[in-house]
Enzyme design. Structure first.
Site, PDB file in Angstrom:
ATOM      1  N   PRO A  10     -15.426  -9.055  14.207  1.00  0.00           N
ATOM      2  CA  PRO A  10     -14.060  -9.674  14.656  1.00  0.00           C
ATOM      3  C   PRO A  10     -12.838  -8.727  14.923  1.00  0.00           C
ATOM      4  O   PRO A  10     -12.837  -7.518  14.131  1.00  0.00           O
ATOM      5  CB  PRO A  10     -13.664 -10.433  13.523  1.00  0.00           C
ATOM      6  N   ASN A  11     -12.148  -9.014  15.848  1.00  0.00           N
ATOM      7  CA  ASN A  11     -11.040  -8.081  16.413  1.00  0.00           C
ATOM      8  C   ASN A  11     -11.110  -6.545  16.953  1.00  0.00           C
ATOM      9  O   ASN A  11     -10.432  -6.095  17.542  1.00  0.00           O
ATOM     10  CB  ASN A  11      -9.884  -7.706  15.197  1.00  0.00           C
ATOM     11  N   ARG A  18      -4.959  -2.450  18.986  1.00  0.00           N
ATOM     12  CA  ARG A  18      -4.551  -3.171  17.648  1.00  0.00           C
ATOM     13  C   ARG A  18      -4.366  -1.993  16.763  1.00  0.00           C
ATOM     14  O   ARG A  18      -5.126  -0.763  16.501  1.00  0.00           O
ATOM     15  CB  ARG A  18      -5.994  -3.636  17.196  1.00  0.00           C
ATOM     16  N   TYR A  23      -6.825   2.666  14.219  1.00  0.00           N
ATOM     17  CA  TYR A  23      -8.012   2.664  15.073  1.00  0.00           C
ATOM     18  C   TYR A  23      -8.184   3.422  16.406  1.00  0.00           C
ATOM     19  O   TYR A  23      -9.091   3.250  17.257  1.00  0.00           O
ATOM     20  CB  TYR A  23      -8.411   1.121  15.325  1.00  0.00           C
ATOM     21  N   ASN A  72     -20.879  -2.824  13.431  1.00  0.00           N
ATOM     22  CA  ASN A  72     -19.508  -2.470  12.607  1.00  0.00           C
ATOM     23  C   ASN A  72     -19.219  -4.191  12.570  1.00  0.00           C
ATOM     24  O   ASN A  72     -18.742  -4.625  13.453  1.00  0.00           O
ATOM     25  CB  ASN A  72     -18.455  -1.811  13.619  1.00  0.00           C
ATOM     26  N   ALA A  75     -14.108  -7.051   9.655  1.00  0.00           N
ATOM     27  CA  ALA A  75     -13.939  -7.840   8.256  1.00  0.00           C
ATOM     28  C   ALA A  75     -14.913  -8.411   7.520  1.00  0.00           C
ATOM     29  O   ALA A  75     -14.902  -8.673   6.265  1.00  0.00           O
ATOM     30  CB  ALA A  75     -12.665  -8.798   8.560  1.00  0.00           C
ATOM     31  N   GLU A  96     -24.756   1.031   9.505  1.00  0.00           N
ATOM     32  CA  GLU A  96     -23.354   0.356   9.336  1.00  0.00           C
ATOM     33  C   GLU A  96     -22.175   1.456   9.707  1.00  0.00           C
ATOM     34  O   GLU A  96     -22.411   2.653   9.186  1.00  0.00           O
ATOM     35  CB  GLU A  96     -23.186  -0.092   7.712  1.00  0.00           C
ATOM     36  N   HIS A  98     -17.952   2.393  10.395  1.00  0.00           N
ATOM     37  CA  HIS A  98     -16.501   1.810  10.461  1.00  0.00           C
ATOM     38  C   HIS A  98     -15.674   2.982  10.968  1.00  0.00           C
ATOM     39  O   HIS A  98     -16.184   4.051  10.769  1.00  0.00           O
ATOM     40  CB  HIS A  98     -16.213   1.492   8.916  1.00  0.00           C
ATOM     41  N   ARG A 105      -8.623   2.426   1.705  1.00  0.00           N
ATOM     42  CA  ARG A 105      -7.853   1.478   2.154  1.00  0.00           C
ATOM     43  C   ARG A 105      -7.891   0.323   0.832  1.00  0.00           C
ATOM     44  O   ARG A 105      -8.162   0.779   0.066  1.00  0.00           O
ATOM     45  CB  ARG A 105      -8.229   0.889   3.663  1.00  0.00           C
TER      46      ARG A 105
HETATM   47  C1  DQA Z   1     -13.311  -1.540  10.124  1.00  0.00           C
HETATM   48  C2  DQA Z   1     -12.732  -1.806   8.633  1.00  0.00           C
HETATM   49  C3  DQA Z   1     -12.677  -3.209   8.326  1.00  0.00           C
HETATM   50  O1  DQA Z   1     -12.134  -3.159   6.817  1.00  0.00           O
HETATM   51  C4  DQA Z   1     -11.638  -3.675   8.951  1.00  0.00           C
HETATM   52  O2  DQA Z   1     -11.493  -5.382   8.725  1.00  0.00           O
HETATM   53  C5  DQA Z   1     -11.928  -3.926  10.474  1.00  0.00           C
HETATM   54  C6  DQA Z   1     -12.397  -2.468  11.058  1.00  0.00           C
HETATM   55  C7  DQA Z   1     -13.462  -0.311  10.713  1.00  0.00           C
HETATM   56  O3  DQA Z   1     -14.006  -0.174  11.516  1.00  0.00           O
HETATM   57  O4  DQA Z   1     -12.721   0.596  10.112  1.00  0.00           O
HETATM   58  O5  DQA Z   1     -11.936  -4.599  11.500  1.00  0.00           O
HETATM   59  O6  DQA Z   1     -14.650  -2.213  10.035  1.00  0.00           O
END
Ligand code: DQA
Length: 138
Positions: A10-11, A18, A23, A72, A75, A96, A98, A105
């Site tokens: 998501p997102n 964003r 990011y 990835n 959230a 995995e 990120h 964080r």
């Molecule tokens: C994320 C880290 C997550 O905590 C966050 O909710 C994201 C992006 C990252 O790629 O840094 O949406 O997965």
């Protein structure tokens, strides 16, 4: 030819606009074009969804035919038992990734339902986290 798939949660469709201070300002499709050009001897598929069940469906679908999944879960990493179970259920190795260093964080980002079932975890290198994951398959 190695067959990989990047699955974004998501997102992450909003990358580039964003919170660019966290990011970056490159969109994922621009970045993906660069990756595909650089790693032309690998097939790199891409899927993004904001919906938990669609991510689980895609992990199940890809997880028995791809050489690797770069995930990835955004959230959902921190909340989804279902995605963690899907990663455990499939045969393909899951890396995995990120973009941000989730350990630097908020506390709620320190928990991952993916990590115990992943082959490895790469985080905190910006979009380069994805590239490092690809390199692990070379
Ligand atoms: C994320 C880290 C997550 O905590 C966050 O909710 C994201 C992006 C990252 O790629 O840094 O949406 O997965």
């Amino acid at each position: 030819m190695k067959k990989l798939i990047i699955i974004n949660g998501p997102n992450l469709n909003l990358l580039g606009t964003r919170e660019p201070e966290i990011y970056g300002s490159l969109s994922f499709t621009e970045f993906l074009d660069e990756l595909r050009a650089k790693y032309f001897d690998m097939s790199i598929d891409y899927f993004q969804s904001n919906i938990e069940g669609e991510l689980i469906d895609k992990i199940q679908e890809a997880g028995f035919s791809y050489d690797g999944i770069i995930l990835n879960a955004a959230a959902y990493t921190h909340t989804s038992v279902g995605i963690g179970d899907a990663v455990k259920a499939v045969e393909s190795p899951v890396i995995e990734v990120h973009i941000s260093n989730t350990f630097a964080r908020e506390d709620f980002r320190h928990q991952s339902f993916i990590s115990p079932n992943a082959k490895g975890v790469i985080l905190g290198f910006g979009l380069q986290s994805y590239e490092l994951a690809i390199q692990s398959f070379i």
